[in-house]
Motif scaffolding. Structure first.
Motif, PDB file in Angstrom:
ATOM      1  N   TYR A  66       0.032  -2.785 -10.956  1.00 39.78           N
ATOM      2  CA  TYR A  66      -0.797  -3.526  -9.995  1.00 39.78           C
ATOM      3  C   TYR A  66      -0.798  -5.022 -10.303  1.00 39.78           C
ATOM      4  O   TYR A  66      -0.839  -5.842  -9.380  1.00 39.78           O
ATOM      5  CB  TYR A  66      -2.229  -2.961  -9.962  1.00 39.78           C
ATOM      6  CG  TYR A  66      -2.301  -1.673  -9.159  1.00 39.78           C
ATOM      7  CD1 TYR A  66      -2.160  -1.700  -7.769  1.00 39.78           C
ATOM      8  CD2 TYR A  66      -2.477  -0.447  -9.778  1.00 39.78           C
ATOM      9  CE1 TYR A  66      -2.196  -0.536  -7.026  1.00 39.78           C
ATOM     10  CE2 TYR A  66      -2.521   0.728  -9.040  1.00 39.78           C
ATOM     11  CZ  TYR A  66      -2.387   0.680  -7.667  1.00 39.78           C
ATOM     12  OH  TYR A  66      -2.414   1.834  -6.919  1.00 39.78           O
ATOM     13  N   VAL A  80      -6.860   1.361  -2.319  1.00 36.72           N
ATOM     14  CA  VAL A  80      -5.522   0.762  -2.459  1.00 36.72           C
ATOM     15  C   VAL A  80      -5.256  -0.200  -1.304  1.00 36.72           C
ATOM     16  O   VAL A  80      -4.773  -1.327  -1.499  1.00 36.72           O
ATOM     17  CB  VAL A  80      -4.434   1.860  -2.508  1.00 36.72           C
ATOM     18  CG1 VAL A  80      -3.045   1.236  -2.616  1.00 36.72           C
ATOM     19  CG2 VAL A  80      -4.690   2.805  -3.670  1.00 36.72           C
ATOM     20  N   ALA A  83       2.334   1.828  -3.392  1.00 40.37           N
ATOM     21  CA  ALA A  83       1.329   2.229  -4.399  1.00 40.37           C
ATOM     22  C   ALA A  83       0.914   3.682  -4.244  1.00 40.37           C
ATOM     23  O   ALA A  83       0.630   4.357  -5.242  1.00 40.37           O
ATOM     24  CB  ALA A  83       0.111   1.318  -4.306  1.00 40.37           C
ATOM     25  N   LEU A 116     -10.535   1.262  -8.256  1.00 45.27           N
ATOM     26  CA  LEU A 116      -9.100   1.373  -8.514  1.00 45.27           C
ATOM     27  C   LEU A 116      -8.808   0.689  -9.856  1.00 45.27           C
ATOM     28  O   LEU A 116      -9.245  -0.430 -10.073  1.00 45.27           O
ATOM     29  CB  LEU A 116      -8.329   0.663  -7.397  1.00 45.27           C
ATOM     30  CG  LEU A 116      -6.817   0.553  -7.542  1.00 45.27           C
ATOM     31  CD1 LEU A 116      -6.156   1.900  -7.292  1.00 45.27           C
ATOM     32  CD2 LEU A 116      -6.263  -0.477  -6.555  1.00 45.27           C
ATOM     33  N   THR A 136       0.840  -1.204   0.000  1.00 45.30           N
ATOM     34  CA  THR A 136       0.000   0.000   0.000  1.00 45.30           C
ATOM     35  C   THR A 136       0.874   1.252   0.000  1.00 45.30           C
ATOM     36  O   THR A 136       0.612   2.212  -0.756  1.00 45.30           O
ATOM     37  CB  THR A 136      -0.919   0.009   1.241  1.00 45.30           C
ATOM     38  OG1 THR A 136      -1.641  -1.212   1.273  1.00 45.30           O
ATOM     39  CG2 THR A 136      -1.890   1.171   1.203  1.00 45.30           C
ATOM     40  N   ILE A 180      -5.488   5.646  -9.293  1.00 41.86           N
ATOM     41  CA  ILE A 180      -6.371   5.851  -8.137  1.00 41.86           C
ATOM     42  C   ILE A 180      -7.352   6.946  -8.557  1.00 41.86           C
ATOM     43  O   ILE A 180      -6.995   8.125  -8.609  1.00 41.86           O
ATOM     44  CB  ILE A 180      -5.578   6.289  -6.879  1.00 41.86           C
ATOM     45  CG1 ILE A 180      -4.510   5.244  -6.528  1.00 41.86           C
ATOM     46  CG2 ILE A 180      -6.512   6.496  -5.690  1.00 41.86           C
ATOM     47  CD1 ILE A 180      -3.579   5.673  -5.400  1.00 41.86           C
ATOM     48  N   GLY A 183       1.611   3.744  -9.263  1.00 47.62           N
ATOM     49  CA  GLY A 183       0.520   3.334  -8.377  1.00 47.62           C
ATOM     50  C   GLY A 183      -0.558   4.400  -8.286  1.00 47.62           C
ATOM     51  O   GLY A 183      -1.748   4.102  -8.275  1.00 47.62           O
TER      52      GLY A 183
END
Lengths: 580, 30
Positions: free
Chosen positions: A501, A476, A455, A494, A452, A465, A461
């Motif tokens: 990812y 996330v 990201a 997401l 996390t 979002i 990352g």
């Protein structure tokens, strides 16, 4: 909550607990090699499988060989699923002529199904051919579940055997889990689901006329709709029973062809927790003290009921900001009330909230509502249930072996309090066992929190979002909690089907599955070697309400201490913002 | 090329897992 909703929840729990004993007892007979009612039908098939594959069923393995067999079997399965996806464009059973899956998505999906996670970055009906769904994904639904059950049974043997070097035969445990437990249950459930309207066909997708014509974004008339079809029932049955969760269609069990009626909804819900709950009784039978199994099942159920109550309460109360605007959110004969955003009217608030709790309590991950649309506290519950380590029932096999490791930590904590060497089921818990248990407890939080953090810091990352602030962070955190605990459900919102990812979540799933299974098997090997210590006046009984309370305390404390800071940045702050 | 990368990464992970098995065994023998 309405009395009808309360009755539905109570009925579900009564049926679940009621089935734990007969199914658990049957599974114990399967794993102990005793006769079962299916021997006449399946016995010859089992022996044929051993003969064809060159397995000597009477030959036992030490923990290292057992672990290597498990890893090699999973590696081969993973590579087969990867290849199927990469070549599906030229393979049969592809009536929609779907192209080959991209390399990063194929990697993520192959890992996801081999690890029993079933995280899906793709939409089933627009990505996977019937062949890939059946030969790749459905087969992994069976064998990944069986691998988890085999690992659990090895640990139980470690606890029940004395001065032994071996913990069973991985191939036998795999074959018997699949043949005698998963296949018969999946066959029955698939047939019942077909009777409810779940599709099972090789026909191509059908174009049907719309009842009411509409317009597209460009103002063009739309008079027809394409209905995606496929061999769904056979995959849906095992996706629930094997706590896999990967949907045949993109919206999973919210799709009317995967979950058409209240009865199919109930049966799928029951199938998710059925084997994990029953395995507790199997454990009790195999260690020759069924009270031990009931104690573990009680601890799981108490945690589950409290968190289920919380998610139902949060969703039924709805959004207080809407109440302030004078909008009626009360359940009545005219409306479901509460927060119905992202929920199917067929299922309503209670059955959607129950599903969210069940699917994240088990490491299932299928959904019948969109978790991203839950209230902040309603979303907090599934998130935290995963972060507890998927031990509140948990995945088939993996849930109980995780909980047994928590039990070992609980007796260790109790031993520290009274200054005695801790024991569990007559086995001394020493430094080595605690090292292995610590590894099992620490790997998932490390994956979730590091993943996390990366990201939300790295541009790759952050790029996908789509929701700003606390909700985006929750999405996330949910993705890594899901992958890092082999759950597979998604908060959605997401954009996860991209190389960043697909790769990071793929590795999260690999570590969460195998780097927990390996120390668990090592623990099994170490425990099997030990002698049995007779219970004395200083022995902590592990079947009493006191131990159940201690076990719950350990699970909650570990989960709370590890994840509350991260949760405070996501659903908790979102809830406070909503209350302002 | 991409296939080699992803299959290679998977193989690397499983080799690492063999390393974990060896580590667990060594710790047991201590």
């Amino acid at each position: 909550m309405t009395s009808n909703g309360f009755l539905q929840l109570a009925f579900y729990l009564v049926v679940l607990i009621g089935l734990a004993k007969p199914l658990g007892s049957y599974m114990a007979r399967v794993y102990e090699g005793q006769s079962t009612m299916l021997d006449r039908v399946l016995g010859p098939l089992e022996r044929l499988i051993y003969r064809l594959s060159g397995v000597q069923p009477a030959e036992e393995m030490n923990w290292k060989i057992y672990a290597v067999a498990m890893l090699l079997f999973n590696l081969v399965g993973l590579l087969v699923v990867y290849l199927l996806q990469r070549l599906q464009g030229g393979l049969p059973l592809n009536p929609q002529s779907l192209p080959n899956v991209s390399a990063d998505s194929a990697f993520n999906t192959a890992v996801s199904f081999a690890t029993n996670t079933n995280w899906q970055g793709y939409g089933g009906e627009t990505t996977m051919s019937y062949l890939t769904q059946m030969v790749g994904l459905s087969v992994q639904n069976f064998v990944s579940a069986a691998a988890g059950m085999a690992t659990l049974i090895a640990l139980i043997r470690g606890l029940s055997r004395r001065s032994a070097q071996t913990i069973g035969n991985f191939w036998v445990d795999m074959v018997r889990s699949t043949l005698y437990i998963l296949l018969p249950l999946a066959l029955i459930l698939a047939i019942v689901l077909v009777s409810q309207g779940v599709v099972q066909t090789f026909s191509p997708y059908q174009e049907v006329p719309l009842l009411t014509a509409t317009q597209d974004a460009n103002g063009q008339a739309v008079t027809t709709q394409v209905l995606a079809l496929g061999p769904a029932a056979s995959q849906v049955a095992i996706k629930q029973l094997g706590t896999n969760g990967g949907g045949f269609f993109n919206v999973n069990s919210a799709h009317p062809f995967e979950n058409p009626t209240p009865l199919s909804n109930f049966l799928e819900l029951l199938a998710i927790l059925l084997i994990p709950a029953a395995l507790c009784y199997t454990f009790g039978k195999m260690v020759k003290d069924t009270r031990q199994g009931w104690a573990v099942l009680t601890a799981m159920t108490l945690i589950f009921v409290v968190l289920l109550g919380m998610v139902v309460w949060a969703e039924q109360n709805g959004n207080p900001a809407l109440t302030k605007l004078g909008i009626d959110q009360t359940a009545s004969a005219m409306q479901a009330g509460g927060n119905m955003e992202g929920k199917e009217t067929r299922f309503g608030v209670v059955n959607s909230a129950l599903w969210a709790a069940v699917t994240t309590a088990a490491s299932n991950g299928s959904v019948n509502a969109m978790h991203d649309s839950f209230t902040p506290l309603g979303g907090f519950v599934p998130l935290w249930l995963m972060q507890l380590g998927e031990v509140v029932y948990g995945g088939v096999g993996s849930g109980l072996y995780g909980m047994l490791i928590f039990a070992i930590i609980a007796v260790f904590v109790a031993g520290l309090m009274v200054g005695r060497t801790p024991e569990y089921l007559g086995k001394k818990i020493e430094a080595y066992e605690m090292k292995m248990a610590s590894l099992v407890i620490l790997v998932p939080p490390a994956i979730v929190l590091l993943g996390t953090a990366l990201a939300v810091v790295l541009p790759a990352g952050k790029a996908t979002i789509y929701n700003p602030g606390a909700h985006g962070f929750s999405e996330v955190l949910y993705a890594f909690s899901s992958a890092g605990n082999n759950n597979g459900s998604a908060f959605a919102g997401l954009g996860a089907n991209n190389p960043f990812y697909n790769l990071s979540l793929g590795f999260a799933m690999l570590f969460a599955r195998y780097w927990l299974a390996i120390p668990t098997l090592a623990l099994a090997g170490s425990l099997a070697r030990k002698k049995l210590v007779p219970a004395g006046p200083g022995t902590l009984p592990t079947h009493t309400p006191l131990f159940v309370a201690l076990l719950i305390g350990v699970v909650i404390l570990v989960g709370a201490l590890t994840f509350i800071p991260a949760l405070a940045l996501g659903p908790i702050v979102e809830h406070l913002q909503m209350m302002q | 090329m991409q296939d080699l990368l992803y299959v290679g990464l998977v193989l690397l992970f499983f080799i690492g897992s063999w390393g974990l098995i060896v580590l667990c065994q060594k710790l047991m023998e201590v």
